[in-house]
Write a protein that holds these residues in place. Structure first.
Motif, PDB file in Angstrom:
ATOM      1  N   PHE A 135      -2.997  -4.291 -14.692  1.00 61.53           N
ATOM      2  CA  PHE A 135      -3.571  -4.615 -13.426  1.00 61.53           C
ATOM      3  C   PHE A 135      -2.437  -4.204 -12.555  1.00 61.53           C
ATOM      4  CE2 PHE A 135      -5.595  -8.116 -15.278  1.00 61.53           C
ATOM      5  CZ  PHE A 135      -7.242  -7.364 -15.667  1.00 61.53           C
ATOM      6  N   LEU A 136      -1.578  -3.407 -13.354  1.00 60.17           N
ATOM      7  CA  LEU A 136      -0.177  -3.010 -12.514  1.00 60.17           C
ATOM      8  C   LEU A 136      -0.339  -2.602 -11.698  1.00 60.17           C
ATOM      9  CD1 LEU A 136       2.759  -4.169 -12.665  1.00 60.17           C
ATOM     10  CD2 LEU A 136       2.731  -2.482 -13.810  1.00 60.17           C
ATOM     11  N   ILE A 137       0.216  -2.449 -10.581  1.00 57.92           N
ATOM     12  CA  ILE A 137      -0.120  -1.310  -9.025  1.00 57.92           C
ATOM     13  C   ILE A 137       1.190  -0.411  -9.495  1.00 57.92           C
ATOM     14  CG2 ILE A 137      -0.492  -1.120  -7.315  1.00 57.92           C
ATOM     15  CD1 ILE A 137      -2.128  -2.381  -6.537  1.00 57.92           C
TER      16      ILE A 137
ATOM     17  N   TRP B 133       5.265   7.084   2.295  1.00 59.03           N
ATOM     18  CA  TRP B 133       4.031   6.622   3.807  1.00 59.03           C
ATOM     19  C   TRP B 133       4.459   5.446   3.842  1.00 59.03           C
ATOM     20  CZ3 TRP B 133      -0.643   9.183   1.069  1.00 59.03           C
ATOM     21  CH2 TRP B 133      -0.119  10.843   0.844  1.00 59.03           C
TER      22      TRP B 133
ATOM     23  N   HIS C 126       4.384  -0.403   6.752  1.00 64.29           N
ATOM     24  CA  HIS C 126       4.000  -1.009   5.769  1.00 64.29           C
ATOM     25  C   HIS C 126       3.834  -0.249   4.820  1.00 64.29           C
ATOM     26  CE1 HIS C 126       3.512  -5.244   6.810  1.00 64.29           C
ATOM     27  NE2 HIS C 126       2.580  -4.870   8.218  1.00 64.29           N
ATOM     28  N   ASN C 127       4.022  -0.265   3.458  1.00 60.22           N
ATOM     29  CA  ASN C 127       3.953   1.171   2.342  1.00 60.22           C
ATOM     30  C   ASN C 127       2.652   1.225   2.397  1.00 60.22           C
ATOM     31  OD1 ASN C 127       3.804   1.656  -0.630  1.00 60.22           O
ATOM     32  ND2 ASN C 127       5.515   3.006   0.006  1.00 60.22           N
ATOM     33  N   ILE C 128       2.342   2.654   2.505  1.00 61.37           N
ATOM     34  CA  ILE C 128       0.411   3.362   1.424  1.00 61.37           C
ATOM     35  C   ILE C 128       0.344   3.607   1.146  1.00 61.37           C
ATOM     36  CG2 ILE C 128      -0.027   2.318   3.991  1.00 61.37           C
ATOM     37  CD1 ILE C 128      -0.445   4.944   4.476  1.00 61.37           C
ATOM     38  N   ALA C 129       1.228   3.861   0.311  1.00 60.50           N
ATOM     39  CA  ALA C 129       1.087   4.971  -0.941  1.00 60.50           C
ATOM     40  C   ALA C 129       0.466   5.200  -1.882  1.00 60.50           C
ATOM     41  CB  ALA C 129       2.237   4.657  -1.496  1.00 60.50           C
ATOM     42  N   PHE C 130       0.089   6.684  -2.577  1.00 60.29           N
ATOM     43  CA  PHE C 130      -1.547   6.945  -2.828  1.00 60.29           C
ATOM     44  C   PHE C 130      -0.848   5.753  -4.416  1.00 60.29           C
ATOM     45  CE2 PHE C 130      -4.519   9.136  -5.415  1.00 60.29           C
ATOM     46  CZ  PHE C 130      -5.718   9.114  -4.522  1.00 60.29           C
ATOM     47  N   THR C 131      -1.812   4.803  -5.180  1.00 59.78           N
ATOM     48  CA  THR C 131      -1.596   4.314  -6.100  1.00 59.78           C
ATOM     49  C   THR C 131      -2.653   4.501  -7.183  1.00 59.78           C
ATOM     50  OG1 THR C 131      -2.360   2.186  -5.523  1.00 59.78           O
ATOM     51  CG2 THR C 131      -0.152   2.600  -4.907  1.00 59.78           C
TER      52      THR C 131
ATOM     53  N   MET D  82     -10.416   4.096  -6.659  1.00 55.75           N
ATOM     54  CA  MET D  82     -11.229   3.822  -5.262  1.00 55.75           C
ATOM     55  C   MET D  82     -12.243   5.189  -5.168  1.00 55.75           C
ATOM     56  SD  MET D  82      -9.404   1.187  -2.585  1.00 55.75           S
ATOM     57  CE  MET D  82      -8.257   0.140  -2.925  1.00 55.75           C
ATOM     58  N   VAL D  83     -11.910   6.032  -5.130  1.00 53.86           N
ATOM     59  CA  VAL D  83     -11.389   7.930  -4.720  1.00 53.86           C
ATOM     60  C   VAL D  83     -12.606   8.297  -5.972  1.00 53.86           C
ATOM     61  CG1 VAL D  83     -10.787  10.378  -4.500  1.00 53.86           C
ATOM     62  CG2 VAL D  83      -9.653   8.473  -3.733  1.00 53.86           C
TER      63      VAL D  83
ATOM     64  N   HIS E 169      -9.222  -7.087  -8.687  1.00 55.60           N
ATOM     65  CA  HIS E 169      -7.270  -7.527  -7.678  1.00 55.60           C
ATOM     66  C   HIS E 169      -8.029  -8.133  -6.226  1.00 55.60           C
ATOM     67  CE1 HIS E 169      -3.518  -5.036  -9.096  1.00 55.60           C
ATOM     68  NE2 HIS E 169      -4.824  -4.902  -9.512  1.00 55.60           N
TER      69      HIS E 169
ATOM     70  N   THR F 131      -7.059  -9.002  -3.766  1.00 53.95           N
ATOM     71  CA  THR F 131      -6.644  -7.786  -2.299  1.00 53.95           C
ATOM     72  C   THR F 131      -7.959  -7.353  -1.369  1.00 53.95           C
ATOM     73  OG1 THR F 131      -4.480  -7.568  -2.861  1.00 53.95           O
ATOM     74  CG2 THR F 131      -5.055  -7.053  -1.065  1.00 53.95           C
ATOM     75  N   VAL F 132      -8.277  -6.995  -2.877  1.00 55.87           N
ATOM     76  CA  VAL F 132      -9.424  -6.016  -2.478  1.00 55.87           C
ATOM     77  C   VAL F 132     -11.240  -6.758  -2.478  1.00 55.87           C
ATOM     78  CG1 VAL F 132     -11.177  -4.124  -3.732  1.00 55.87           C
ATOM     79  CG2 VAL F 132      -8.913  -4.100  -3.635  1.00 55.87           C
TER      80      VAL F 132
END
Lengths: 261, 163
Positions: free
Chosen positions: A14-16, A24, A29-34, A40-41, A125, A127-128
């Motif tokens: 589950f680690l991001i 970025w 707020h950090n919006i790194a592509f994780t 999701m993509v 997650h 959050t999602v």
């Protein structure tokens, strides 16, 4: 899997981890592509590919088109059954929700770990799932107040409530209404998390048993492996059921907002 | 549990990407593709319904045609029966007329024949009388040598025949 310590950590999945764009940020707020964003993509791409097969729009459909039309027809008829003709407006949203959750769930179950890719379940997650629940709940609130104004509060007082019971019933109904986004988001998150932890724990049993000798293989690894096959099938079912439950509850809440009681 | 432990560090990134991806899905697939697929399904349902209706209409028309055909057959049969009856009646009438005419003719012929017969009989009777009178004259002459005049002989024959 954190194999450094010799133990298998069932939480590691589950680690991001940021893949790129660590710096970025939007408004601090950090919006790194994780890896979460990557999956999701992938979900989007898989869904788009799936839907593309249904876009031939032939009068006599092929197999793929029948499959796509089966999914759209499933959601359309569910919306029609639960809300009625007014539900048609919300079908795109509920369909997007259902397909996104379904495909994200199923992609998380894919055995891509065999080829060295880390599978990641977007919907495991909080959050999602929380954001999706809040979107659904917001739509319910907006539609409810848009259509009924303050009359929307009559949702919390069922018909035939005696006058002296109204304050109590109102509080109870309001509480049960306000708890909806939490139950909606938590249900999916917990179901996905629990299933994946269970599978990782059983997988850990299998692997550690294999390392420990012939006797443990017989009494631990083999039963665990057989159990895992069953749990995997069950989890695939849960993937579909949770997506369905999320979409069904959203449609039922929308029905409340549109028709009150 | 990384979902909770990492939540402060990663929520912004997750929310950001989720909104982008889910927005794309909603706009591109929910709003873009879904209505077209639904329209296709609807068009198909309508086509099936209209085809069924057309088939039903064709069936009704066929039934109607058959009924009309049956009616016309029935009508023709009735007409032929009527014509047959009429022809029969006319033929009977004609036959009767002919028979009557022939009867009349035959009756006339018979009357003529009867009259001729009667004439012949009368003539024969007359001849018989004259022959008998002559014979009586001769018999009287031969037997008695007397001469009986013709008128007396006639009278005697007539009275003898009448008796």
């Amino acid at each position: 899997m954190a194999a450094e310590s010799g133990k298998i950590d069932p939480m590691h999945q589950f680690l991001i981890e940021p893949l790129f764009g660590q710096d970025w940020a939007i408004a601090g707020h950090n919006i790194a592509f994780t890896n979460s964003a990557l999956w999701m993509v992938i979900t989007l791409a898989a869904l788009w590919l799936f839907m593309l097969g249904g876009m031939k729009r032939e009068l006599v459909p092929g197999r793929w088109q029948v499959m796509v039309e089966g999914f759209t027809g499933f959601i359309t008829s569910m919306m029609h059954a639960n809300i009625g003709p007014e539900g048609k407006k919300f079908t795109p949203y509920v369909f997007s929700l259902f397909m996104f959750i379904l495909i994200a769930n199923i992609l998380g179950m894919m055995p891509v770990g065999i080829v060295g890719v880390h599978p990641f379940t977007v919907t495991s997650h909080l959050t999602v799932t929380g954001v999706l629940a809040i979107i659904s709940f917001s739509i319910v609130l907006i539609v409810g107040f848009w259509r009924h104004g303050f009359h929307f509060f009559s949702l919390f007082v069922p018909h035939g409530t005696p006058g002296y019971m109204v304050p109590l019933i109102f509080m109870i109904e309001l509480f049960s209404f306000m708890i909806r986004p939490f139950s909606l988001g938590l249900r999916l998150f917990v179901a996905m998390t629990a299933g994946h932890i269970l599978m990782k724990v059983l997988a850990g049993f299998v692997i550690n048993g294999l390392n420990a000798g012939a006797l443990t293989v017989a009494i631990v690894s083999i039963p665990s492996f057989i159990l895992m096959i069953g749990i995997t099938l069950l989890e695939l079912l849960v993937c579909a059921i949770q997506a369905y439950v999320f979409a069904l509850l959203t449609s039922l809440y929308l029905n409340d907002a549109i028709h009150l009681h | 549990m990384p979902q909770i432990a990492q939540i402060a560090a990663t929520y912004a990134s997750q929310i950001f990407w989720l909104l982008i991806i889910f927005g794309l899905i909603y706009v591109g697939i929910g709003k873009g593709m879904l209505p077209k697929i639904e329209a296709t399904v609807e068009a198909r349902d309508q086509k099936i319904a209209s085809d069924l209706a057309a088939a039903e209409a064709a069936r009704a028309k066929a039934d109607e045609t058959e009924a009309a055909y049956r009616a016309s057959i029935e009508e023709a049969r009735n007409a032929s029966l009527k014509a047959k009856a009429e022809a029969k009646a006319a033929a009977t009438l004609e036959a009767e007329k002919k028979v009557r005419a022939v009867d009349a003719e035959l009756a006339a012929k018979m009357a003529v024949a009867e009259a001729a017969l009667k004439g012949a009989q009368a003539r024969a009777l007359g001849e018989i009388e004259s022959v008998a009178a002559e014979a009586a004259q001769e018999i009287v002459t031969k037997v008695s040598g007397l001469t009986v005049d013709k008128a007396a002989a006639d009278r005697a024959v007539k009275s003898a025949l009448a008796a």
